[in-house]
Design a protein around this motif. Sequence first.
Motif, short mmCIF file in Angstrom:
data_model
loop_
_atom_site.label_atom_id
_atom_site.label_comp_id
_atom_site.label_asym_id
_atom_site.label_seq_id
_atom_site.Cartn_x
_atom_site.Cartn_y
_atom_site.Cartn_z
N SER A 43 0.83 -1.19 0.00
CA SER A 43 0.00 0.00 0.00
C SER A 43 0.87 1.24 0.00
O SER A 43 1.97 1.24 0.57
CB SER A 43 -0.91 0.02 1.24
OG SER A 43 -1.81 -1.06 1.22
N CYS A 44 0.37 2.29 -0.62
CA CYS A 44 1.07 3.57 -0.67
C CYS A 44 0.08 4.68 -0.37
O CYS A 44 -0.91 4.84 -1.09
CB CYS A 44 1.70 3.78 -2.04
SG CYS A 44 2.45 5.41 -2.28
N PHE B 263 0.46 -9.72 -10.82
CA PHE B 263 0.33 -8.50 -10.01
C PHE B 263 -0.86 -7.69 -10.51
O PHE B 263 -1.14 -7.65 -11.72
CB PHE B 263 1.58 -7.64 -10.11
CG PHE B 263 2.81 -8.20 -9.47
CD1 PHE B 263 2.88 -9.51 -9.01
CD2 PHE B 263 3.94 -7.40 -9.32
CE1 PHE B 263 4.02 -10.02 -8.42
CE2 PHE B 263 5.10 -7.89 -8.74
CZ PHE B 263 5.13 -9.20 -8.29
N THR B 264 -1.53 -7.01 -9.58
CA THR B 264 -2.64 -6.13 -9.92
C THR B 264 -2.48 -4.82 -9.17
O THR B 264 -2.38 -4.82 -7.93
CB THR B 264 -3.98 -6.77 -9.57
OG1 THR B 264 -4.11 -8.02 -10.24
CG2 THR B 264 -5.13 -5.85 -9.99
N ILE B 265 -2.48 -3.72 -9.90
CA ILE B 265 -2.42 -2.40 -9.28
C ILE B 265 -3.84 -1.86 -9.15
O ILE B 265 -4.69 -2.10 -10.02
CB ILE B 265 -1.53 -1.45 -10.10
CG1 ILE B 265 -1.29 -0.14 -9.34
CG2 ILE B 265 -2.11 -1.18 -11.48
CD1 ILE B 265 -0.26 0.77 -10.00
N SER B 266 -4.08 -1.18 -8.05
CA SER B 266 -5.39 -0.58 -7.84
C SER B 266 -5.20 0.75 -7.11
O SER B 266 -4.11 1.02 -6.58
CB SER B 266 -6.31 -1.51 -7.05
OG SER B 266 -5.78 -1.76 -5.76
N ARG B 267 -6.24 1.56 -7.08
CA ARG B 267 -6.14 2.82 -6.37
C ARG B 267 -7.47 3.19 -5.75
O ARG B 267 -8.53 2.80 -6.25
CB ARG B 267 -5.66 3.94 -7.31
CG ARG B 267 -6.55 4.19 -8.49
CD ARG B 267 -5.97 5.23 -9.41
NE ARG B 267 -6.80 5.43 -10.59
CZ ARG B 267 -6.54 6.31 -11.55
NH1 ARG B 267 -5.45 7.06 -11.48
NH2 ARG B 267 -7.35 6.43 -12.57
N ASP B 268 -7.40 3.91 -4.66
CA ASP B 268 -8.58 4.43 -3.99
C ASP B 268 -8.42 5.95 -4.04
O ASP B 268 -7.66 6.53 -3.26
CB ASP B 268 -8.65 3.91 -2.56
CG ASP B 268 -9.93 4.31 -1.86
OD1 ASP B 268 -10.46 5.40 -2.16
OD2 ASP B 268 -10.39 3.54 -1.01
N ASN C 299 -6.64 8.55 -1.50
CA ASN C 299 -5.31 8.85 -2.05
C ASN C 299 -4.33 7.69 -1.78
O ASN C 299 -3.22 7.88 -1.28
CB ASN C 299 -4.75 10.16 -1.49
CG ASN C 299 -5.56 11.35 -1.95
OD1 ASN C 299 -6.05 11.39 -3.08
ND2 ASN C 299 -5.74 12.31 -1.07
N MET C 300 -4.79 6.50 -2.10
CA MET C 300 -4.00 5.29 -1.89
C MET C 300 -3.78 4.59 -3.23
O MET C 300 -4.65 4.55 -4.09
CB MET C 300 -4.73 4.32 -0.96
CG MET C 300 -4.98 4.85 0.44
SD MET C 300 -3.55 4.71 1.50
CE MET C 300 -3.38 2.93 1.62
N VAL C 301 -2.59 4.02 -3.38
CA VAL C 301 -2.27 3.16 -4.52
C VAL C 301 -1.77 1.83 -3.95
O VAL C 301 -0.93 1.82 -3.04
CB VAL C 301 -1.18 3.78 -5.42
CG1 VAL C 301 -0.94 2.89 -6.64
CG2 VAL C 301 -1.59 5.18 -5.87
N GLU C 302 -2.31 0.73 -4.47
CA GLU C 302 -1.95 -0.57 -3.90
C GLU C 302 -1.47 -1.52 -4.99
O GLU C 302 -1.77 -1.35 -6.16
CB GLU C 302 -3.15 -1.16 -3.16
CG GLU C 302 -3.58 -0.29 -1.97
CD GLU C 302 -4.65 -0.93 -1.12
OE1 GLU C 302 -4.48 -0.97 0.12
OE2 GLU C 302 -5.63 -1.41 -1.69
N LEU C 303 -0.72 -2.50 -4.56
CA LEU C 303 -0.21 -3.51 -5.49
C LEU C 303 -0.43 -4.88 -4.87
O LEU C 303 0.19 -5.21 -3.85
CB LEU C 303 1.28 -3.29 -5.78
CG LEU C 303 1.89 -4.21 -6.83
CD1 LEU C 303 1.34 -3.87 -8.21
CD2 LEU C 303 3.42 -4.06 -6.83
N GLN C 304 -1.31 -5.66 -5.46
CA GLN C 304 -1.54 -7.03 -5.03
C GLN C 304 -0.59 -7.92 -5.82
O GLN C 304 -0.63 -7.92 -7.06
CB GLN C 304 -2.98 -7.44 -5.28
CG GLN C 304 -3.29 -8.89 -4.92
CD GLN C 304 -3.16 -9.16 -3.44
OE1 GLN C 304 -3.58 -8.35 -2.61
NE2 GLN C 304 -2.58 -10.30 -3.08
#
Length: 114
Positions: free
Chosen positions: A21-22, A67-72, A76-81
């Motif tokens: 998470s970022c 890998f899957t990138i997603s964002r909220d 203001n979050m960017v995540e990488l599964q």
Amino acid sequence: QVQLVESGGGLVQPGGSLRLSCAVSRSIRSFYSTGWYRQAPGKQREMVAVFRWTGTITYADDVKGRFTISRDIAKNMVELQMNTLKPEDTAVYYCNAQEETQYWGQGTHVTVSS
């Protein structure tokens, strides 16, 4: 000054999963791109996955399908599964946001080992 704070790294066995998470200190909508890069020991930093302002997503060839990138946007979050992890995925993973300036997080270590 924009701040990016990563979390979620660690040690995992081959075939396992991790979620990074970022948290970004400013609206992620304001950047040309946001995403994840990584740097393995002795290698150059490389792109893993990014969202571009056009709405497109780009993945590195060796992570496609795993890998899957997603964002909220609201948070203001960017995540990488990251699934089906391999030893060659071992690296420091950095969150990145780009406008005229590039911003980087401090990095989070991911180690894939049995």
